[in-house]
Write a protein that holds these residues in place. Structure first.
Motif, PDB file in Angstrom:
ATOM      1  N   LYS A   1      -6.950  -9.268  -0.696  1.00 41.32           N
ATOM      2  CA  LYS A   1      -6.060  -8.881   0.396  1.00 41.32           C
ATOM      3  C   LYS A   1      -6.477  -7.493   0.885  1.00 41.32           C
ATOM      4  CE  LYS A   1      -2.682  -9.047  -2.499  1.00 41.32           C
ATOM      5  NZ  LYS A   1      -1.343  -9.035  -3.143  1.00 41.32           N
ATOM      6  N   ILE A   2      -6.554  -7.339   2.196  1.00 44.10           N
ATOM      7  CA  ILE A   2      -6.977  -6.055   2.760  1.00 44.10           C
ATOM      8  C   ILE A   2      -5.978  -5.629   3.839  1.00 44.10           C
ATOM      9  CG2 ILE A   2      -8.846  -4.742   3.804  1.00 44.10           C
ATOM     10  CD1 ILE A   2     -10.797  -6.891   2.921  1.00 44.10           C
TER      11      ILE A   2
ATOM     12  N   ILE B   1     -10.172  -0.119   6.902  1.00 43.61           N
ATOM     13  CA  ILE B   1      -9.488  -0.412   5.638  1.00 43.61           C
ATOM     14  C   ILE B   1      -8.590   0.748   5.223  1.00 43.61           C
ATOM     15  CG2 ILE B   1      -9.817  -0.885   3.175  1.00 43.61           C
ATOM     16  CD1 ILE B   1     -12.540  -2.114   3.921  1.00 43.61           C
TER      17      ILE B   1
ATOM     18  N   TRP C   1      -6.916  -2.207  -0.369  1.00 45.95           N
ATOM     19  CA  TRP C   1      -7.207  -3.606  -0.679  1.00 45.95           C
ATOM     20  C   TRP C   1      -6.909  -3.880  -2.148  1.00 45.95           C
ATOM     21  CZ3 TRP C   1     -11.140  -4.921  -4.172  1.00 45.95           C
ATOM     22  CH2 TRP C   1     -12.133  -3.958  -4.420  1.00 45.95           C
TER      23      TRP C   1
END
Length: 205
Positions: free
Chosen positions: A119-120, A154, A157
């Motif tokens: 998951k990010i 990002i 994560w």
């Protein structure tokens, strides 16, 4: 301040405390989550041919869109940035509209064959009219028309557990497995033919 509140929002931390799981995540909350591309993450991304992209409108209406392409269609731009070409589709433009008013986004990568998921959390932006960037992100030979690029920054994560992932394989993965089986069968058939010939020779003597 670290980025733990991005993954475990105050409401999530409250729910964990109320339901008895806060202690299990206390160290992670204190440390925060990784927010750069590690070699392990880069390798995982390079092997994926599908992703689910989550966005929301300005007033919070959620939307999830599937994005796919050849393995590695998501490219690592730098240690904080991922990118992929946005192909021509059904022209609903819900994701593009959401990102125009709310840049918060989420990537869910699932590898059923290995029973792994990542998951990010981050921010995404749409890049229009940048031919060089689209060419950099587009996989030559893929049968799709790239129209723009999406860059994803990002913020955090995490590796999700493998519970309840049903193992599935792509056609290419199955074909690779079947190729090994076919080679093994061919070798056995050749060995069998040799033994039959030797047996026939002995019987005629």
């Amino acid at each position: 301040m670290n980025n733990a509140s991005i993954v475990f929002t105050p409401a999530a931390q409250k729910a964990q405390a109320e339901r008895g799981s806060a202690r299990a995540y206390a160290a992670r909350v204190a440390e925060g989550f990784p927010d750069t591309v590690t070699p392990e993450l880069a390798k995982f991304i390079a092997e994926q041919d599908t992703v689910f992209l989550g966005t929301a409108s300005a007033d919070g209406a959620p939307y999830i869109q599937h994005r796919g392409g050849p393995p590695g269609f998501i490219k690592v731009i730098d240690e904080k940035t991922l990118g992929f070409a946005d192909y021509r589709g059904n022209r609903q433009y819900i994701t593009l509209a959401n990102l125009s008013e709310n840049d918060r986004a989420y990537l869910f990568l699932l590898d059923p064959a290995r029973k792994q998921r990542i998951k990010i959390w981050g921010r995404a932006r749409v890049i229009e009219n940048d031919v060089a960037l689209v060419e950099k992100l587009f996989d030559a030979g893929y049968k799709a028309k790239p129209e723009r690029a999406i860059l994803f920054t990002i913020e955090a994560w995490d590796v999700n557990c493998s519970q309840h992932i049903v193992t599935r394989y792509t056609e290419a993965q199955l074909e690779a497995g079947f190729a090994d089986v076919r080679r093994h069968i061919a070798a056995l058939e050749a060995e069998n033919a040799t033994l039959r010939a030797q047996l026939a020779q002995v019987q005629t003597q």
